[in-house]
Design a protein around this motif. Structure first.
Motif, PDB file in Angstrom:
ATOM      1  N   MET A   1     -39.356  20.000 -24.793  1.00 38.49           N
ATOM      2  CA  MET A   1     -40.804  19.957 -24.548  1.00 38.49           C
ATOM      3  C   MET A   1     -41.190  18.576 -24.024  1.00 38.49           C
ATOM      4  N   ASN A   2     -42.174  18.584 -23.155  1.00 43.68           N
ATOM      5  CA  ASN A   2     -42.671  17.357 -22.571  1.00 43.68           C
ATOM      6  C   ASN A   2     -43.586  16.620 -23.539  1.00 43.68           C
ATOM      7  N   ASN A   3     -44.335  17.419 -24.330  1.00 44.18           N
ATOM      8  CA  ASN A   3     -45.413  16.826 -25.121  1.00 44.18           C
ATOM      9  C   ASN A   3     -44.903  16.174 -26.407  1.00 44.18           C
ATOM     10  N   LYS A   4     -44.193  15.081 -26.231  1.00 37.95           N
ATOM     11  CA  LYS A   4     -43.579  14.413 -27.379  1.00 37.95           C
ATOM     12  C   LYS A   4     -44.611  13.784 -28.306  1.00 37.95           C
ATOM     13  N   LYS A   5     -45.767  13.478 -27.754  1.00 37.50           N
ATOM     14  CA  LYS A   5     -46.798  12.837 -28.575  1.00 37.50           C
ATOM     15  C   LYS A   5     -47.610  13.866 -29.344  1.00 37.50           C
ATOM     16  N   ALA A   6     -47.471  15.141 -28.961  1.00 36.77           N
ATOM     17  CA  ALA A   6     -48.206  16.200 -29.636  1.00 36.77           C
ATOM     18  C   ALA A   6     -47.559  16.456 -30.987  1.00 36.77           C
ATOM     19  N   VAL A   7     -48.377  16.560 -32.021  1.00 35.87           N
ATOM     20  CA  VAL A   7     -47.878  16.770 -33.376  1.00 35.87           C
ATOM     21  C   VAL A   7     -48.537  18.021 -33.928  1.00 35.87           C
ATOM     22  N   GLY A   8     -47.709  18.990 -34.330  1.00 37.19           N
ATOM     23  CA  GLY A   8     -48.265  20.235 -34.852  1.00 37.19           C
ATOM     24  C   GLY A   8     -49.110  20.935 -33.794  1.00 37.19           C
ATOM     25  N   LYS A   9     -50.136  21.619 -34.239  1.00 36.69           N
ATOM     26  CA  LYS A   9     -50.905  22.456 -33.321  1.00 36.69           C
ATOM     27  C   LYS A   9     -52.067  21.736 -32.654  1.00 36.69           C
ATOM     28  N   ARG A  10     -52.604  20.719 -33.299  1.00 32.86           N
ATOM     29  CA  ARG A  10     -53.855  20.151 -32.819  1.00 32.86           C
ATOM     30  C   ARG A  10     -53.875  18.643 -32.700  1.00 32.86           C
ATOM     31  N   SER A  11     -52.812  17.992 -33.133  1.00 35.45           N
ATOM     32  CA  SER A  11     -52.893  16.534 -33.262  1.00 35.45           C
ATOM     33  C   SER A  11     -52.018  15.801 -32.263  1.00 35.45           C
TER      34      SER A  11
ATOM     35  N   ARG B  16     -45.513  12.414 -13.502  1.00 36.14           N
ATOM     36  CA  ARG B  16     -44.989  13.778 -13.681  1.00 36.14           C
ATOM     37  C   ARG B  16     -46.106  14.758 -13.341  1.00 36.14           C
ATOM     38  N   PRO B  17     -46.389  14.955 -12.051  1.00 38.67           N
ATOM     39  CA  PRO B  17     -47.572  15.725 -11.649  1.00 38.67           C
ATOM     40  C   PRO B  17     -47.639  17.111 -12.281  1.00 38.67           C
ATOM     41  N   PRO B  18     -48.771  17.416 -12.926  1.00 37.36           N
ATOM     42  CA  PRO B  18     -48.971  18.758 -13.477  1.00 37.36           C
ATOM     43  C   PRO B  18     -49.006  19.790 -12.357  1.00 37.36           C
ATOM     44  N   VAL B  19     -48.628  21.006 -12.700  1.00 38.56           N
ATOM     45  CA  VAL B  19     -48.549  22.090 -11.734  1.00 38.56           C
ATOM     46  C   VAL B  19     -49.577  23.161 -12.092  1.00 38.56           C
ATOM     47  N   ASP B 128     -49.806  15.168 -17.788  1.00 41.71           N
ATOM     48  CA  ASP B 128     -48.937  14.092 -17.298  1.00 41.71           C
ATOM     49  C   ASP B 128     -48.593  13.110 -18.412  1.00 41.71           C
ATOM     50  N   GLY B 129     -49.566  12.841 -19.283  1.00 38.26           N
ATOM     51  CA  GLY B 129     -49.372  11.854 -20.344  1.00 38.26           C
ATOM     52  C   GLY B 129     -48.486  12.334 -21.476  1.00 38.26           C
ATOM     53  N   GLY B 130     -48.095  13.610 -21.429  1.00 43.23           N
ATOM     54  CA  GLY B 130     -47.203  14.114 -22.474  1.00 43.23           C
ATOM     55  C   GLY B 130     -47.924  14.609 -23.714  1.00 43.23           C
ATOM     56  N   TYR B 131     -49.208  14.901 -23.584  1.00 39.79           N
ATOM     57  CA  TYR B 131     -49.971  15.365 -24.743  1.00 39.79           C
ATOM     58  C   TYR B 131     -50.044  16.892 -24.813  1.00 39.79           C
ATOM     59  N   ALA B 132     -49.657  17.559 -23.730  1.00 40.47           N
ATOM     60  CA  ALA B 132     -49.774  19.018 -23.700  1.00 40.47           C
ATOM     61  C   ALA B 132     -48.821  19.601 -22.679  1.00 40.47           C
ATOM     62  N   ASP B 133     -48.278  20.784 -22.990  1.00 37.53           N
ATOM     63  CA  ASP B 133     -47.493  21.520 -22.000  1.00 37.53           C
ATOM     64  C   ASP B 133     -48.399  22.355 -21.110  1.00 37.53           C
ATOM     65  N   ALA B 177     -49.646  23.149 -15.986  1.00 43.65           N
ATOM     66  CA  ALA B 177     -48.410  23.093 -16.784  1.00 43.65           C
ATOM     67  C   ALA B 177     -47.685  21.788 -16.505  1.00 43.65           C
ATOM     68  N   SER B 178     -46.969  21.289 -17.496  1.00 48.34           N
ATOM     69  CA  SER B 178     -46.170  20.083 -17.302  1.00 48.34           C
ATOM     70  C   SER B 178     -45.024  20.395 -16.353  1.00 48.34           C
ATOM     71  N   SER B 179     -44.491  19.352 -15.715  1.00 54.31           N
ATOM     72  CA  SER B 179     -43.414  19.598 -14.754  1.00 54.31           C
ATOM     73  C   SER B 179     -42.205  20.199 -15.463  1.00 54.31           C
ATOM     74  N   GLU B 180     -41.980  19.836 -16.738  1.00 54.89           N
ATOM     75  CA  GLU B 180     -40.874  20.429 -17.491  1.00 54.89           C
ATOM     76  C   GLU B 180     -41.109  21.933 -17.698  1.00 54.89           C
ATOM     77  N   ALA B 181     -42.317  22.271 -18.115  1.00 56.53           N
ATOM     78  CA  ALA B 181     -42.634  23.682 -18.375  1.00 56.53           C
ATOM     79  C   ALA B 181     -42.494  24.481 -17.086  1.00 56.53           C
ATOM     80  N   ARG B 182     -42.771  23.832 -15.962  1.00 56.30           N
ATOM     81  CA  ARG B 182     -42.703  24.500 -14.671  1.00 56.30           C
ATOM     82  C   ARG B 182     -41.297  25.037 -14.380  1.00 56.30           C
ATOM     83  N   TRP B 183     -40.278  24.257 -14.752  1.00 57.22           N
ATOM     84  CA  TRP B 183     -38.913  24.677 -14.403  1.00 57.22           C
ATOM     85  C   TRP B 183     -38.463  25.920 -15.156  1.00 57.22           C
TER      86      TRP B 183
END
Lengths: 356, 356
Positions: A1-11, B16-19, B128-133, B177-183
């Motif tokens: 997963m890309n979202n390494k900073k994401a923790v659990g579902k909402r944080s 990491r441009p979002p798609v 892009d910042g890694g907070y969400a897929d 979607a994150s570039s990782e999720a895209r693949w």
């Protein structure tokens, strides 16, 4: 997963926590007479702030609080990369007219009275993510502009039920800095934004615009619960769990709801709305409300407690009731939302250790 | 400096441009009869969308467009980490009631008709910042709810000057979607969000609520100019420079202003508002407007052009006029804001090369 900073579902837990390097608070006279009066930077006796309309008064407050925060941070507006702000008024006019002259690229946000949590959250993401060295997050509310928009003109002298809250006249602004930018500064103790827990829209079907606490309590409970789950912690993890403006009734509902989920937060819970006035003496019934309520309590009282290391870790959750006169008059309920931000105080000694 | 992704004064280029993996557009009948009719996913003949009020109609549109975008992306709402959305109505009620049932953590944004640019921008930063897929960005407008809030009830049958625009009934939603999720997906051609240029509040003192194009043109010019400066490019860099809803008059002002700055953008410029209706035949005077205008043009027509690689690189700049009936009636001007997003099409062959 890309979202390494994401923790659990909402944080989110930030890898490079942004630092609050300046906070400004501007309050009205009534707020100045409340328990937190001595913590505000400016208490203005003229409710019009020298202007001709309530809306312009609110704009002037935003301008003042941002200026104070910038001055404390030692920054010029041109050094700030983004401003994240909003208010309660339609089309965010308090913000648009208030901050226009700064010429700072701007993200306008709306989360009713949860705005300070939303602007701090997005602002922190911009800094942690490497998109900005400095961001200003701010909001405001004004008793008279809010009553005019949401309820009745003041001149009507409407009666207020005990469940009603009093919209705070005040504006709070913070300057967030990247951890790198922080080391260029001399402070030895400071407050970091270490993470966020973002709320969903909740709706328990409440239709009483004079009992906003009941509309917002489920949104607050949802954020507290998800924060505990995501981080794997309980109430003890925090010195204070601060909500925005639930008031005495909403506060009771939140504590009861959390008990239902198996958590007793009574000892840690602190509601800015319940605390900002001497409710009995100042006739504020269930307490204070409005975006400005949690904003000036944060920038005044909470920052003071944290800078003194009396409160080490705070879960700050401004709460919003999405009251619309249009949908309300069409018979709809009033949904709620809340935005959580995790704040940590870092003492002088810890700063020196980190600086290395 | 920490802000390595920050470019120049106002822009970001994503590492990491979002798609965009799904886009949904819902339009009213009038919009369906315009030049882009065949590109919309749904054209609904009932202006109430089966509901009892204009506001609820708009909420239903948002719900539908988000559902379509999610279905195209092959995602369930619970897989989406954030929803960034807003609309023109006070307290964003179209959004609150429209997306409530998805239970997605939500950032409410307000930028008048620039909302699709703001929500795409913040959404892309989250990815892009890694907070969400996955993030959903959406917005809407409805002719009847907007006229009711900002001007006169429809039943008055008010006359409209030639400078007036027609608020688009429509909602557009995209899934980022994150570039990782895209693949993990099978598509071979797609559209990336490669960067942003964020606007400031501009105010040239325009006080004519029937000439919103003039209020917004300076905000658009400011974003185009700063985008060119930050990236060190000129008009040729883009296949199209797309503005939201300047209309025929605002478009002329933008092109003239840019000439004044030394850039001729006439060949590249495309205004969704000017193009979305057959203005003469459909009596839409200066064109279309509203958050929905640029949103459905993006999700329908522009995405189609880019997926076919006819347009390779687009600067997409939804434009907003911060019209408030309160401040307007108090004699204030109407400030403008614009939010720029840089879109790039990646062809099937390029995808295979990138996938490696």
């Amino acid at each position: 997963m890309n979202n390494k900073k994401a923790v659990g579902k909402r944080s989110i837990l930030f890898s490079r926590p942004p630092v609050i390097i300046g906070a400004g608070s501007v309050a009205g006279e009534k707020e100045g007479q409340g328990p937190f009066g001595k913590y505000f930077d400016i208490i203005e006796k003229d409710p019009l702030f020298g202007s001709g309309t309530w809306e312009e008064a609110e704009s002037r407050m935003q301008h003042m609080s941002a200026q104070i925060a910038l001055r404390k941070a030692g920054l010029e507006p041109k050094e700030v990369r983004y401003l994240v702000a909003g208010d309660l008024l339609g089309q965010l006019i308090a913000t648009s007219f208030g901050i226009m002259n700064f010429n700072i690229p701007m993200f306008g946000v709306y989360g009713a009275c949860s705005t300070m949590g939303e602007s701090l959250g997005i602002g922190s993401i911009l800094v942690d993510g490497g998109y900005a060295d400095y961001v200003v997050a701010l909001t405001s509310s004004h008793f008279a502009s809010a009553e005019k928009q949401f309820r009745y003109p003041l001149a009507y002298g409407s009666q207020r039920p005990y469940s009603a809250t009093w919209t705070v006249t005040g504006s709070g602004a913070v300057v967030l800095a990247s951890s790198e930018a922080r080391w260029r500064r001399k402070e030895t103790g400071y407050v970091e934004v270490v993470g966020t827990t973002t709320g969903i829209i909740t709706d328990y079907g409440i239709k009483d615009s004079m009992n906003m606490g009941a509309c917002m309590a489920p949104a607050a409970a949802d954020v507290v619960l998800n924060n505990f789950k995501d981080l794997g912690v309980g109430p003890d993890y925090y010195d204070r769990i601060v909500t925005g403006d639930l008031g005495t009734i909403g506060q009771r509902i939140l504590i009861d709801m959390m008990k239902g989920y198996g958590y007793d937060i009574e000892q840690q819970h602190f509601d800015c709305g319940t605390q900002i006035y001497y409710n009995k003496e100042q006739n504020t019934n269930a307490g204070g409300s409005g975006c400005g309520c949690s904003a000036i309590t944060l920038c005044g009282y909470i920052m003071d407690k944290m800078r003194k290391n009396e409160w080490k870790r705070v879960l700050f959750i401004p709460t919003g009731a999405l009251l619309s006169t249009v949908s309300f008059n069409e018979g709809n309920s009033i949904p709620g939302i809340a935005h959580g931000v995790i704040l940590e105080a870092v003492s002088g000694r810890e700063t020196e250790e980190k600086r290395g």
